[in-house]
Design a protein around this motif. Structure first.
Motif, PDB file in Angstrom:
ATOM      1  N   ILE A 104      -5.769  11.624   1.710  1.00 45.29           N
ATOM      2  CA  ILE A 104      -5.566  11.439   3.143  1.00 45.29           C
ATOM      3  C   ILE A 104      -5.737   9.977   3.575  1.00 45.29           C
ATOM      4  N   GLN A 105      -6.437   9.182   2.799  1.00 42.20           N
ATOM      5  CA  GLN A 105      -6.762   7.821   3.218  1.00 42.20           C
ATOM      6  C   GLN A 105      -5.543   6.936   3.467  1.00 42.20           C
ATOM      7  N   PRO A 106      -4.571   6.855   2.553  1.00 39.69           N
ATOM      8  CA  PRO A 106      -3.413   6.009   2.851  1.00 39.69           C
ATOM      9  C   PRO A 106      -2.677   6.427   4.111  1.00 39.69           C
ATOM     10  N   LEU A 107      -2.562   7.722   4.320  1.00 38.34           N
ATOM     11  CA  LEU A 107      -1.833   8.235   5.481  1.00 38.34           C
ATOM     12  C   LEU A 107      -2.526   7.860   6.786  1.00 38.34           C
ATOM     13  N   LEU A 108      -3.858   7.894   6.788  1.00 40.31           N
ATOM     14  CA  LEU A 108      -4.598   7.596   8.011  1.00 40.31           C
ATOM     15  C   LEU A 108      -4.936   6.115   8.178  1.00 40.31           C
ATOM     16  N   TYR A 109      -5.278   5.430   7.072  1.00 39.29           N
ATOM     17  CA  TYR A 109      -5.963   4.153   7.205  1.00 39.29           C
ATOM     18  C   TYR A 109      -5.312   2.946   6.515  1.00 39.29           C
ATOM     19  N   PHE A 110      -4.519   3.142   5.469  1.00 39.45           N
ATOM     20  CA  PHE A 110      -4.123   2.013   4.626  1.00 39.45           C
ATOM     21  C   PHE A 110      -2.819   1.389   5.118  1.00 39.45           C
ATOM     22  N   LYS A 111      -2.886   0.151   5.595  1.00 36.28           N
ATOM     23  CA  LYS A 111      -1.698  -0.468   6.155  1.00 36.28           C
ATOM     24  C   LYS A 111      -0.658  -0.798   5.088  1.00 36.28           C
ATOM     25  N   PHE A 145       1.429  -4.582  10.822  1.00 36.08           N
ATOM     26  CA  PHE A 145       0.797  -4.520   9.504  1.00 36.08           C
ATOM     27  C   PHE A 145       0.666  -5.869   8.811  1.00 36.08           C
ATOM     28  N   GLY A 146       1.330  -6.911   9.313  1.00 33.73           N
ATOM     29  CA  GLY A 146       1.310  -8.193   8.621  1.00 33.73           C
ATOM     30  C   GLY A 146       2.097  -8.188   7.332  1.00 33.73           C
ATOM     31  N   VAL A 147       3.110  -7.337   7.254  1.00 33.75           N
ATOM     32  CA  VAL A 147       3.956  -7.191   6.066  1.00 33.75           C
ATOM     33  C   VAL A 147       5.400  -7.339   6.509  1.00 33.75           C
ATOM     34  N   ASP A 148       6.145  -8.253   5.879  1.00 31.40           N
ATOM     35  CA  ASP A 148       7.507  -8.545   6.304  1.00 31.40           C
ATOM     36  C   ASP A 148       8.474  -8.262   5.143  1.00 31.40           C
ATOM     37  N   ILE A 149       9.098  -7.088   5.187  1.00 39.75           N
ATOM     38  CA  ILE A 149      10.054  -6.689   4.141  1.00 39.75           C
ATOM     39  C   ILE A 149      11.416  -6.532   4.788  1.00 39.75           C
TER      40      ILE A 149
END
Length: 265
Positions: A104-111, A145-149
């Protein structure tokens, strides 16, 4: 009987584990109940939960959550494998990130995971010819998220981005299956050329923190790029490169560097 079967949802053990973890969170921390119910327990599948979660995270004053939710629902319902790829990315994060102890952690918390799912939506829109909407998703993912794809980049299943701060992946980049990268990785160009100008990353590659891979070069399958390296020429399969500029310093040391996550040279 045939009519009844159409309404039977297939068993998804990953989703079953996530819902069990959701109930455990509420029991341990009742103040989390509202978040957990809205993000997890009101949905009947991982794809449905992803649609809700990503729309909620990317919504802004310029684009409402309901509009984004409709778009995500359309994508996940298009039989294009988007939900299956999202599951692969989730399992990759769970299996490779030592800080991830529950599905559940990536779905809720991991940017990092959430940013990749935003890219996958943008890429689907790009493939449908809806480029402006794709650019909007890219922009919001970068802001949130600070991620540029770039939406046109081609990225395989099972991508894990750990910490996921300041990731940049360019328009003509290609990333294979089961790749792992850490924060501040750049897959960039070397100038203003508008043609094929970005790196091609093979399967099972590990890209260390701060690695820069620049230009239309290839990083061979099952190789490693050490943290802080600047790669300006092709990397053979199964090798480790390090330095500025990067050079081969030895073998990769294992068959699947991206899964083993061994970053020691």
């Amino acid at each position: 009987m045939a009519e009844a079967r159409r309404h039977i949802h297939p068993v998804d053990p990953v989703w079953e584990d996530i819902t069990a973890e959701a109930h455990a969170i509420i029991e341990a921390e009742p103040l989390m109940a509202s978040l957990v119910y809205s993000a997890i327990l009101t949905h009947n599948s991982l794809a449905c939960a992803l649609s809700y979660r990503m729309a909620h995270k990317l919504a802004s004053g310029e684009m409402t959550e309901s509009i984004l939710r409709d778009a995500f629902d359309e994508a996940y319902g298009a039989n294009c494998g988007l939900g299956d790829i999202g599951r692969s990315d989730l399992l990759a994060t769970y299996e490779r990130d030592p800080a991830c102890h529950r599905l559940i952690q990536p779905l809720l918390y991991f940017k990092g995971y959430q940013a990749v799912q935003a890219y996958r939506m943008a890429h689907w829109l790009w493939a449908q010819g809806r480029q402006d909407f794709a650019y909007f998703i890219q922009m919001r993912a970068s802001e949130v998220f600070g991620v540029d794809i770039h939406p046109a980049a081609k990225i395989g299943a099972g991508l894990m981005i750990d910490h996921a701060h300041s990731i940049v992946i360019g328009e003509t980049a290609v990333v294979g299956n089961n790749v792992s990268m850490l924060h501040s990785v750049t897959l960039g160009g070397t100038g203003k050329a508008e043609q094929d100008r970005h790196p091609k990353i093979g399967d099972d590659v590990l890209l260390g923190a701060g690695a820069k891979v620049l230009g239309n070069i290839s990083v061979g399958c099952c190789s490693r790029v050490a943290a802080g390296s600047v790669v300006l020429k092709d990397v053979p399969p199964g090798k480790t490169v390090a330095g500025v500029p990067a050079r081969v310093v030895g073998d990769a040391g294992c068959k699947q560097p991206a899964k083993d996550m061994d970053q020691l040279i």
